[in-house]
Write a protein that holds these residues in place. Structure first.
Motif, PDB file in Angstrom:
ATOM      1  N   LEU A   1     113.378 -48.670   1.007  1.00 56.75           N
ATOM      2  CA  LEU A   1     114.686 -48.816   0.670  1.00 56.75           C
ATOM      3  C   LEU A   1     115.028 -47.729  -0.532  1.00 56.75           C
ATOM      4  N   ASP A   2     115.961 -47.135  -0.253  1.00 58.24           N
ATOM      5  CA  ASP A   2     116.406 -46.100  -1.204  1.00 58.24           C
ATOM      6  C   ASP A   2     117.369 -46.758  -2.123  1.00 58.24           C
ATOM      7  N   LYS A   3     116.629 -48.088  -2.779  1.00 61.53           N
ATOM      8  CA  LYS A   3     117.353 -48.658  -3.866  1.00 61.53           C
ATOM      9  C   LYS A   3     116.410 -48.697  -5.069  1.00 61.53           C
ATOM     10  N   LEU A   4     117.123 -49.094  -6.258  1.00 62.94           N
ATOM     11  CA  LEU A   4     116.125 -49.195  -7.472  1.00 62.94           C
ATOM     12  C   LEU A   4     116.319 -50.539  -8.022  1.00 62.94           C
ATOM     13  N   THR A   5     115.285 -51.040  -8.957  1.00 64.28           N
ATOM     14  CA  THR A   5     115.343 -52.437  -9.289  1.00 64.28           C
ATOM     15  C   THR A   5     116.664 -52.640 -10.018  1.00 64.28           C
ATOM     16  N   GLY A   6     117.270 -53.896  -9.551  1.00 65.81           N
ATOM     17  CA  GLY A   6     118.382 -54.369 -10.161  1.00 65.81           C
ATOM     18  C   GLY A   6     119.665 -54.010  -9.248  1.00 65.81           C
ATOM     19  N   ASP A   7     119.340 -53.175  -8.422  1.00 69.11           N
ATOM     20  CA  ASP A   7     120.664 -52.572  -7.379  1.00 69.11           C
ATOM     21  C   ASP A   7     120.798 -53.802  -6.383  1.00 69.11           C
ATOM     22  N   PRO A   8     122.167 -54.074  -6.153  1.00 67.42           N
ATOM     23  CA  PRO A   8     122.543 -54.984  -5.114  1.00 67.42           C
ATOM     24  C   PRO A   8     122.339 -54.646  -4.093  1.00 67.42           C
ATOM     25  N   LEU A   9     121.973 -55.486  -2.874  1.00 67.75           N
ATOM     26  CA  LEU A   9     121.914 -55.413  -1.508  1.00 67.75           C
ATOM     27  C   LEU A   9     122.347 -56.504  -0.566  1.00 67.75           C
ATOM     28  N   ASP A  10     122.725 -56.034   0.519  1.00 72.93           N
ATOM     29  CA  ASP A  10     123.181 -57.175   1.869  1.00 72.93           C
ATOM     30  C   ASP A  10     122.095 -57.014   2.604  1.00 72.93           C
ATOM     31  N   VAL A  11     121.744 -58.300   3.340  1.00 72.05           N
ATOM     32  CA  VAL A  11     120.929 -58.570   4.458  1.00 72.05           C
ATOM     33  C   VAL A  11     121.672 -58.796   5.421  1.00 72.05           C
ATOM     34  N   PHE A  12     121.526 -58.042   6.623  1.00 72.67           N
ATOM     35  CA  PHE A  12     122.231 -58.368   7.775  1.00 72.67           C
ATOM     36  C   PHE A  12     121.151 -58.637   8.903  1.00 72.67           C
ATOM     37  N   VAL A  13     121.522 -59.478   9.677  1.00 79.70           N
ATOM     38  CA  VAL A  13     120.705 -59.902  11.103  1.00 79.70           C
ATOM     39  C   VAL A  13     121.788 -59.831  12.182  1.00 79.70           C
ATOM     40  N   ASN A  14     121.426 -58.989  13.340  1.00 79.92           N
ATOM     41  CA  ASN A  14     122.167 -58.750  14.383  1.00 79.92           C
ATOM     42  C   ASN A  14     123.489 -58.210  13.851  1.00 79.92           C
ATOM     43  N   ASP A  15     123.747 -57.458  12.866  1.00 78.20           N
ATOM     44  CA  ASP A  15     125.104 -56.766  12.177  1.00 78.20           C
ATOM     45  C   ASP A  15     125.856 -57.832  11.749  1.00 78.20           C
ATOM     46  N   ARG A  16     125.282 -59.038  11.401  1.00 77.78           N
ATOM     47  CA  ARG A  16     126.142 -60.170  10.768  1.00 77.78           C
ATOM     48  C   ARG A  16     125.444 -60.130   9.381  1.00 77.78           C
ATOM     49  N   LEU A  17     126.453 -60.200   8.354  1.00 78.51           N
ATOM     50  CA  LEU A  17     126.000 -60.405   6.777  1.00 78.51           C
ATOM     51  C   LEU A  17     125.478 -61.842   6.705  1.00 78.51           C
ATOM     52  N   VAL A  18     124.185 -62.131   6.477  1.00 81.03           N
ATOM     53  CA  VAL A  18     123.663 -63.287   6.168  1.00 81.03           C
ATOM     54  C   VAL A  18     123.360 -63.691   4.770  1.00 81.03           C
ATOM     55  N   ALA A  19     123.389 -62.671   4.015  1.00 78.34           N
ATOM     56  CA  ALA A  19     122.787 -62.735   2.384  1.00 78.34           C
ATOM     57  C   ALA A  19     122.971 -61.840   1.667  1.00 78.34           C
ATOM     58  N   ARG A  20     123.313 -61.957   0.299  1.00 82.60           N
ATOM     59  CA  ARG A  20     123.153 -60.686  -0.790  1.00 82.60           C
ATOM     60  C   ARG A  20     122.041 -61.058  -1.817  1.00 82.60           C
ATOM     61  N   GLY A  21     121.604 -60.174  -2.294  1.00 79.84           N
ATOM     62  CA  GLY A  21     120.458 -60.131  -3.158  1.00 79.84           C
ATOM     63  C   GLY A  21     120.393 -59.066  -4.127  1.00 79.84           C
ATOM     64  N   GLU A  22     119.201 -58.856  -4.705  1.00 76.90           N
ATOM     65  CA  GLU A  22     119.045 -57.776  -5.422  1.00 76.90           C
ATOM     66  C   GLU A  22     117.578 -57.415  -5.307  1.00 76.90           C
ATOM     67  N   VAL A  23     117.286 -55.902  -5.829  1.00 76.91           N
ATOM     68  CA  VAL A  23     115.958 -55.477  -5.826  1.00 76.91           C
ATOM     69  C   VAL A  23     115.427 -55.916  -7.090  1.00 76.91           C
TER      70      VAL A  23
END
Length: 66
Positions: A21-43
């Protein structure tokens, strides 16, 4: 940043598997399954390994209330 994977690829994961991933520690990210947002998290980093902490699981019925 985005990484697209098929379910069969994910099922082949084992301890130590890496998803770049091109994210850094602490960056927020979204988790998608089949183009559907299923969760939010952080690195984050645990024992020198990058990980994703899920901070919110999205209710699939949200927005469908009358």
């Amino acid at each position: 940043g985005r990484s697209t994977m098929f379910v069969d690829e994910i099922l082949k994961f084992s301890p130590g598997s890496v998803v770049e991933l091109d994210k850094l520690t602490g960056d927020p990210l979204d988790v998608f399954v089949n183009d559907r947002l299923v969760a939010r998290g952080e690195v984050l980093v645990i024992n020198e390994n990058f990980a994703v902490r899920i901070t919110e699981v999205i209710n699939p019925n949200r927005g469908n209330e009358e």
